[in-house]
Motif scaffolding. Structure first.
Motif, PDB file in Angstrom:
ATOM      1  N   TYR A   1       0.809  -1.223   0.000  1.00 40.17           N
ATOM      2  CA  TYR A   1       0.000   0.000   0.000  1.00 40.17           C
ATOM      3  C   TYR A   1       0.843   1.274   0.000  1.00 40.17           C
ATOM      4  O   TYR A   1       0.580   2.204  -0.767  1.00 40.17           O
ATOM      5  N   ALA A   2       1.828   1.343   0.878  1.00 41.41           N
ATOM      6  CA  ALA A   2       2.614   2.573   0.985  1.00 41.41           C
ATOM      7  C   ALA A   2       3.370   2.863  -0.308  1.00 41.41           C
ATOM      8  O   ALA A   2       3.417   4.011  -0.773  1.00 41.41           O
ATOM      9  N   GLU A   3       3.952   1.831  -0.914  1.00 42.95           N
ATOM     10  CA  GLU A   3       4.707   2.040  -2.153  1.00 42.95           C
ATOM     11  C   GLU A   3       3.783   2.409  -3.306  1.00 42.95           C
ATOM     12  O   GLU A   3       4.141   3.226  -4.164  1.00 42.95           O
ATOM     13  N   LEU A   4       2.593   1.826  -3.335  1.00 41.62           N
ATOM     14  CA  LEU A   4       1.637   2.190  -4.380  1.00 41.62           C
ATOM     15  C   LEU A   4       1.220   3.656  -4.253  1.00 41.62           C
ATOM     16  O   LEU A   4       1.119   4.376  -5.256  1.00 41.62           O
ATOM     17  N   LYS A   5       0.984   4.097  -3.039  1.00 37.71           N
ATOM     18  CA  LYS A   5       0.608   5.498  -2.842  1.00 37.71           C
ATOM     19  C   LYS A   5       1.719   6.433  -3.317  1.00 37.71           C
ATOM     20  O   LYS A   5       1.455   7.464  -3.936  1.00 37.71           O
TER      21      LYS A   5
ATOM     22  N   LEU B   1      -2.677  -6.986  -9.878  1.00 35.05           N
ATOM     23  CA  LEU B   1      -3.102  -5.881 -10.732  1.00 35.05           C
ATOM     24  C   LEU B   1      -4.537  -5.416 -10.464  1.00 35.05           C
ATOM     25  O   LEU B   1      -4.778  -4.210 -10.331  1.00 35.05           O
ATOM     26  N   PRO B   2      -5.525  -6.326 -10.384  1.00 35.31           N
ATOM     27  CA  PRO B   2      -6.895  -5.839 -10.143  1.00 35.31           C
ATOM     28  C   PRO B   2      -7.015  -5.035  -8.851  1.00 35.31           C
ATOM     29  O   PRO B   2      -7.660  -3.984  -8.825  1.00 35.31           O
ATOM     30  N   GLY B   3      -6.387  -5.519  -7.782  1.00 37.92           N
ATOM     31  CA  GLY B   3      -6.463  -4.803  -6.516  1.00 37.92           C
ATOM     32  C   GLY B   3      -5.763  -3.459  -6.577  1.00 37.92           C
ATOM     33  O   GLY B   3      -6.250  -2.460  -6.025  1.00 37.92           O
ATOM     34  N   ALA B   4      -4.622  -3.388  -7.267  1.00 35.03           N
ATOM     35  CA  ALA B   4      -3.892  -2.123  -7.377  1.00 35.03           C
ATOM     36  C   ALA B   4      -4.676  -1.115  -8.206  1.00 35.03           C
ATOM     37  O   ALA B   4      -4.708   0.083  -7.882  1.00 35.03           O
ATOM     38  N   ARG B   5      -5.314  -1.573  -9.269  1.00 33.46           N
ATOM     39  CA  ARG B   5      -6.099  -0.668 -10.103  1.00 33.46           C
ATOM     40  C   ARG B   5      -7.355  -0.196  -9.369  1.00 33.46           C
ATOM     41  O   ARG B   5      -7.764   0.963  -9.517  1.00 33.46           O
ATOM     42  N   ARG B   6      -7.944  -1.087  -8.596  1.00 29.46           N
ATOM     43  CA  ARG B   6      -9.079  -0.677  -7.764  1.00 29.46           C
ATOM     44  C   ARG B   6      -8.620   0.401  -6.770  1.00 29.46           C
ATOM     45  O   ARG B   6      -9.313   1.404  -6.560  1.00 29.46           O
ATOM     46  N   LEU B   7      -7.451   0.209  -6.160  1.00 26.49           N
ATOM     47  CA  LEU B   7      -6.928   1.183  -5.203  1.00 26.49           C
ATOM     48  C   LEU B   7      -6.667   2.521  -5.880  1.00 26.49           C
ATOM     49  O   LEU B   7      -6.943   3.586  -5.314  1.00 26.49           O
TER      50      LEU B   7
ATOM     51  N   ALA C   1      -8.271   3.734  -8.516  1.00 30.65           N
ATOM     52  CA  ALA C   1      -9.563   4.382  -8.759  1.00 30.65           C
ATOM     53  C   ALA C   1     -10.103   5.027  -7.494  1.00 30.65           C
ATOM     54  O   ALA C   1     -10.601   6.161  -7.525  1.00 30.65           O
ATOM     55  N   LEU C   2      -9.981   4.331  -6.361  1.00 30.69           N
ATOM     56  CA  LEU C   2     -10.435   4.902  -5.089  1.00 30.69           C
ATOM     57  C   LEU C   2      -9.608   6.112  -4.700  1.00 30.69           C
ATOM     58  O   LEU C   2     -10.135   7.104  -4.181  1.00 30.69           O
ATOM     59  N   TYR C   3      -8.322   6.052  -4.958  1.00 33.77           N
ATOM     60  CA  TYR C   3      -7.440   7.171  -4.597  1.00 33.77           C
ATOM     61  C   TYR C   3      -7.788   8.420  -5.402  1.00 33.77           C
ATOM     62  O   TYR C   3      -7.790   9.538  -4.875  1.00 33.77           O
TER      63      TYR C   3
ATOM     64  N   GLU D   1      -6.188  -0.738   4.338  1.00 35.49           N
ATOM     65  CA  GLU D   1      -5.677   0.141   3.291  1.00 35.49           C
ATOM     66  C   GLU D   1      -5.272   1.496   3.861  1.00 35.49           C
ATOM     67  O   GLU D   1      -4.238   2.056   3.487  1.00 35.49           O
ATOM     68  N   THR D   2      -6.080   2.026   4.774  1.00 33.55           N
ATOM     69  CA  THR D   2      -5.780   3.319   5.375  1.00 33.55           C
ATOM     70  C   THR D   2      -4.473   3.268   6.144  1.00 33.55           C
ATOM     71  O   THR D   2      -3.627   4.166   6.019  1.00 33.55           O
ATOM     72  N   GLN D   3      -4.297   2.212   6.948  1.00 37.34           N
ATOM     73  CA  GLN D   3      -3.067   2.091   7.722  1.00 37.34           C
ATOM     74  C   GLN D   3      -1.862   1.941   6.800  1.00 37.34           C
ATOM     75  O   GLN D   3      -0.815   2.559   7.005  1.00 37.34           O
ATOM     76  N   GLY D   4      -2.011   1.109   5.767  1.00 32.04           N
ATOM     77  CA  GLY D   4      -0.895   0.881   4.868  1.00 32.04           C
ATOM     78  C   GLY D   4      -0.509   2.110   4.066  1.00 32.04           C
ATOM     79  O   GLY D   4       0.676   2.386   3.861  1.00 32.04           O
ATOM     80  N   MET D   5      -1.503   2.883   3.604  1.00 30.06           N
ATOM     81  CA  MET D   5      -1.227   4.029   2.747  1.00 30.06           C
ATOM     82  C   MET D   5      -0.916   5.303   3.537  1.00 30.06           C
ATOM     83  O   MET D   5      -0.099   6.119   3.095  1.00 30.06           O
TER      84      MET D   5
END
Length: 322
Positions: free
Chosen positions: A76-80, A115-121, A123-125, A168-172
């Motif tokens: 999560y943190a790296e994706l953000k 990939l699906p989870g990262a793309r969903r994240l 879109a939410l972001y 997700e909140t904690q990770g990001m």
């Protein structure tokens, strides 16, 4: 080159800038109205001009082998960090173009099952960033004082809960929240007129003692780098070699950081050499054009600058010219 000895948190004032910076986000670019399209894996130039000679944030290159397992959560943190790197191009590129670029990076750098989870994240972001625009316009959150900053911080945290799970909140955002709340607490202490200097010192010491080891290390990181660079300067003043300086940095930081700092040194030496050459050429040109009309001299100077430096570099020349 983009130097990242450690990733530094936005901090309190970064929060204020974030809330203000999305005021002009294009409302037509809602992530709900666009689909993702993964770009092919190719070697590409910088996405926008301002990203020239930088590398994307978000270290997804060295995910452990266990990341191939379906049960491993997203980084999560790296994706953000990756999302924020590309979203800094707002104004130079459209939201749709940025979304597609991020999607291409995800396609290239993540295991297929993530990939699906990262793309969903993603879109939410993007939806969350859009919602921040409305938050910034809320008159109840206006103000520049520390209490107003606390209200905005808490409101932003509440807004995030509408988009992301607790995990997700904690990770990001977990570290940023710790950093920001610590910064607000310190401001509240320092600006409290009811406290004496001794009481403020005591309460700040209590915060120091109770903060997490990660937060303590992150706060100390800039001072540590400055201290090590002063040690490097002292070594050079004593006649130390580049290898001596590398060993110092490697011992105090790590070999990777030492290598990056050595590259910065080389770039700085090269830049100073170019400046010295330019100033010599500039002096000769002005001497040769001493009797020429001012417009002609200025035109010759412009041509000299353009032949020696890029547009970004030319903006730095004023600091060196007499």
């Amino acid at each position: 080159m983009k130097l990242r000895v450690r990733h530094l948190a936005w901090g309190l004032f970064g929060l204020v800038l974030v809330l203000a910076g999305w005021r002009w986000w294009p409302h037509a670019a809602s992530p709900e109205t666009s689909s993702f399209s993964a770009a092919p894996v190719v070697v590409r130039a910088a996405f926008v001009h301002s990203m020239q000679d930088t590398v994307p944030d978000g270290d997804l290159r060295a995910l452990p082998a266990a990341a191939q397992a379906q049960s491993v959560p997203l980084p999560y943190a790296e994706l953000k960090r990756l999302f924020d790197y590309y979203l800094s191009a707002v104004g130079e590129q459209s939201i749709d173009a940025i979304r597609l670029e991020i999607s291409s990076e995800l396609q290239r750098r993540l295991p297929a099952h993530q990939l699906p989870g990262a793309r969903r994240l993603l879109a939410l972001y993007l939806q969350f960033k859009l919602a921040l625009v409305g938050l910034d316009k809320n008159p109840e959150l206006a103000g520049a004082g520390v209490q107003a900053v606390r209200r905005r911080l808490l409101a932003m945290q509440d807004l995030r809960s509408q988009f992301f799970s607790a995990e997700e909140t904690q990770g990001m955002f977990g570290f940023e929240d710790d950093y920001d709340m610590d910064a607000v607490a310190r401001l509240e202490i320092s600006q409290n007129p009811a406290l004496t200097a001794a009481q403020k010192k005591e309460q700040l010491a209590t915060l120091d003692a109770t903060q997490s080891a990660v937060l303590r290390e992150e706060r100390e990181a800039p001072r540590r780098v400055l201290r090590i660079e002063q040690m490097a300067q002292d070594l050079r003043a004593q006649g130390a070699s580049d290898d001596d300086v590398y060993r110092l940095r490697s011992r105090e930081l790590n070999p990777e950081a030492a290598a990056r700092l050595a590259e910065v040194d080389r770039e700085e030496i090269a830049w100073k050499s170019r400046i010295a050459t330019y100033l010599s050429e500039r002096s000769k040109l002005l001497e040769a054009q001493a009797d020429a009309p001012p417009a002609q001299r200025e035109s010759a100077l412009v041509q000299l600058r353009q032949s020696r430096f890029s547009p970004d570099e030319r903006r730095r020349l004023a600091a060196y010219e007499p």
